[in-house]
Design an enzyme around this catalytic site. Structure first.
Site, short mmCIF file in Angstrom:
data_model
loop_
_atom_site.label_atom_id
_atom_site.label_comp_id
_atom_site.label_asym_id
_atom_site.label_seq_id
_atom_site.Cartn_x
_atom_site.Cartn_y
_atom_site.Cartn_z
N GLU A 1 -40.90 36.47 -3.59
CA GLU A 1 -41.62 35.88 -2.46
C GLU A 1 -41.19 36.59 -1.16
O GLU A 1 -40.01 36.67 -0.85
CB GLU A 1 -41.27 34.39 -2.37
N SER B 1 -36.87 27.12 -0.15
CA SER B 1 -36.82 28.28 -1.05
C SER B 1 -36.22 27.91 -2.40
O SER B 1 -35.48 26.93 -2.51
CB SER B 1 -35.98 29.38 -0.39
N SER C 1 -35.83 21.77 9.42
CA SER C 1 -35.27 23.11 9.58
C SER C 1 -34.74 23.28 11.01
O SER C 1 -35.38 22.81 11.96
CB SER C 1 -36.36 24.15 9.32
N CYS D 1 -46.23 28.40 1.04
CA CYS D 1 -45.59 28.44 -0.28
C CYS D 1 -46.55 28.84 -1.39
O CYS D 1 -46.17 29.55 -2.31
CB CYS D 1 -44.99 27.09 -0.58
N GLU E 1 -39.79 21.08 -4.17
CA GLU E 1 -41.03 21.83 -3.92
C GLU E 1 -40.59 23.19 -3.38
O GLU E 1 -40.17 23.28 -2.22
CB GLU E 1 -41.89 21.09 -2.88
#
Ligand code: NAD
Length: 496
Positions: free
Chosen positions: A398, A244, A193, A299, A265
């Protein structure tokens, strides 16, 4: 041991491509400490030009290099060397993650422990014989003779793997993807990221000392453009992505034209079911972990608190008392329980969730805003809503911020129905003194992972991790994760 942030290297200037440290074509970018909101280091910025170099190198290393054909023990030996380095440099690994993500020591220790455990297990798996014998067959022939035949199942490395990771566990996730992929004989390009590039650069520095053939392991930082390039390029055989569900959906589309393997995932909205007979202290502890741990940036956190209406008022009151006692602040202070969110935009997203929950008629019972006493950084109060409708925005989506949503139920059947009324299916928990009933309910909840009375009892290297529905495709960790990086080949033969 106490870690001093000043001792941690936080300036990296080069990418790692084709076995060499290379100057990035995108220059350098500040890396922000979410506790202060100010830069604490800088990192190289990768671009499409750098991605191109990494793609060429990783492809060449797979097609022409020795790595896929080495004896499996030689690859495992290299991974063992990496494990030794991880153990040696543990404090630095922990400190850098605390700085980049704003997580507490306890939270990062946990992530590092899993990385060590998974690397150990991958090494064991990589040393095992990958060939399985099929039973011998005798097949009668038309001429009255009998044909003797047999077969084997062999595993081939899948090829060039792109590993795209999110900001909340870049170190761990790069490892649980790259280590099994490399141990299986694949070559790898990691893209972290842009919020947390340094931990993957530290990983590159450590891998550079393993003396792997050039191109086996590469790191290209950068943003969406680099991710899209890796997701779509025909030289990639598999994309393993954690992030995401929205981006996971994009990755599938990027991968579709070349039909590459996609391992996803993704996010979650995981349920914690609190039955009427629950040990209340245990339930409150699990609930706090479920939405306050890592400031809600996990998560599989259980952010939907599905609570028996007979004990709901007591549960909410005890939970509020628990939340009041938590210290929010600098994760380097030992008594801090919760650090900041990653960036201001995450605080804004969390604020918008609060507003929509209020608009939907939920009761705000704790928190709901940025703490007045923390003047810098990206902090948000642990926030609790009661009377949340499962179908509402907060019940379904979420947040990735510290908001818990309490939803009442009147029967075990209703609890399971509510738990399953979600597009996600990643984690979950049940708290009850009636273990048999809790186990029956756990079997009916459609999530990749679920615990009964706390998850720590079975913290096993082969505990598969992954999700149903919009939480993803495939499984990570242990033998399940290792298997993702191989093609299965059947070879049959006849004794003629
Ligand atoms: P994100 O999806 O925004 O980004 C993840 C990665 O994808 C980053 O490296 C980003 O640069 C890259 N990316 C963004 N857009 C892209 C595109 N269009 N094409 C290709 N790559 C692209 O996720 P995030 O905000 O960094 O992380 C939080 C999310 O990750 C949450 O949804 C969380 O649930 C999920 N997550 C899941 C797991 C799991 O194991 N299931 C673990 C950790 C985090």
């Amino acid at each position: 041991m106490t870690i001093n942030p000043k001792d941690i290297r936080s300036k990296y200037e080069t990418l790692f491509i084709d076995g060499k440290f290379q100057v990035p074509s995108g220059g350098l970018e500040d890396v922000i400490n979410p506790v202060t909101g100010r830069a604490f280091g800088h990192a190289p910025v990768g671009t499409l030009e750098d991605a191109e170099k990494a793609l060429a190198a990783a492809r060449r290393a797979f097609d022409e290099g020795p790595w896929p054909h080495l004896d499996r023990n030689e690859r495992a030996d290299k991974m063992q060397l990496f494990l030794d380095k991880m153990i040696e440099r543990q404090d630095e690994i922990i400190g850098l993650q605390m700085l980049e993500m704003g997580f507490t020591r306890m939270q990062v220790d946990f992530l590092v422990e899993i990385a060590l455990m998974q690397t150990r297990r991958t090494i064991e798996l990589a040393r095992q014989d990958s060939i399985e014998q099929l039973p011998m067959l005798i097949t009668p022939q038309a001429d009255g003779t009998n044909l003797l035949g047999g077969g084997i199942i062999a595993r081939d490395p899948i090829g060039v793997v792109a590993a795209i990771t999110p900001y909340n566990a870049g170190w761990l996730l790069s490892i649980v993807k790259a280590v099994p992929a490399m141990a299986a004989g694949c070559t790898v390009i990691c893209k972290p990221s842009p919020y947390t590039p340094l931990q993957t650069m530290l990983l590159a520095e450590m891998v550079s000392e393993l003396d792997l053939p050039p191109g086996v392991f590469n790191v290209v930082t950068g943003g969406i453009d680099v991710g899209q390039k890796l997701g779509s390029d025909p030289r990639i055989d598999m994309v393993t992505f954690t992030g995401s569900d929205r981006v996971g959906q994009d990755i599938m589309l990027q991968a579709a034209p070349t039909l590459k393997k996609v391992h996803l995932e993704l996010g979650g909205k995981s349920p914690l079911i609190v039955r009427h007979d629950a040990d209340m202290a245990l339930a409150v502890g699990a609930a706090i972990f479920g939405f306050v741990h890592q400031a809600g940036q996990g998560c599989s956190l259980t952010t939907r608190l599905i609570v028996d209406n007979r004990v709901r008022a007591d549960f909410v009151a005890s939970l509020v008392e628990g939340l009041k006692s938590l210290k929010i602040g600098d994760p380097f202070e030992v008594d801090t329980f919760m650090g900041p969110l990653i960036r201001d935009v995450a605080c804004q997203r969390t604020e918008a969730f609060v507003q929509r929950a209020l608009d939907d008629g939920a009761d705000l019972v704790y928190g709901g805003k940025r703490p007045d006493y923390l003047k810098q950084g990206f902090f948000f109060e642990p926030t609790l809503f009661d009377n949340v409708a499962n179908k509402s925005d907060l019940g379904q989506n979420e947040v990735f911020g510290p908001i818990g949503a309490v939803i009442g139920f009147d029967s075990d059947e209703e609890a399971v129905r509510l738990a399953n009324d979600s597009v996600f299916g990643l984690g979950g928990g049940i708290i009850s003194r009636d273990l048999g009933t809790a186990m029956k309910m756990a079997l009916k909840v459609r999530t990749g992972t679920i615990y009964v009375n706390g998850g720590a009892g079975a913290f096993h290297a082969d505990a598969a991790f992954g999700g149903y529905g919009r939480s993803g495709l495939g499984r990570e960790n242990g033998k399940w994760g290792f298997a993702e990086y191989s093609e299965i080949k059947t070879i049959t033969y006849c004794a003629r």
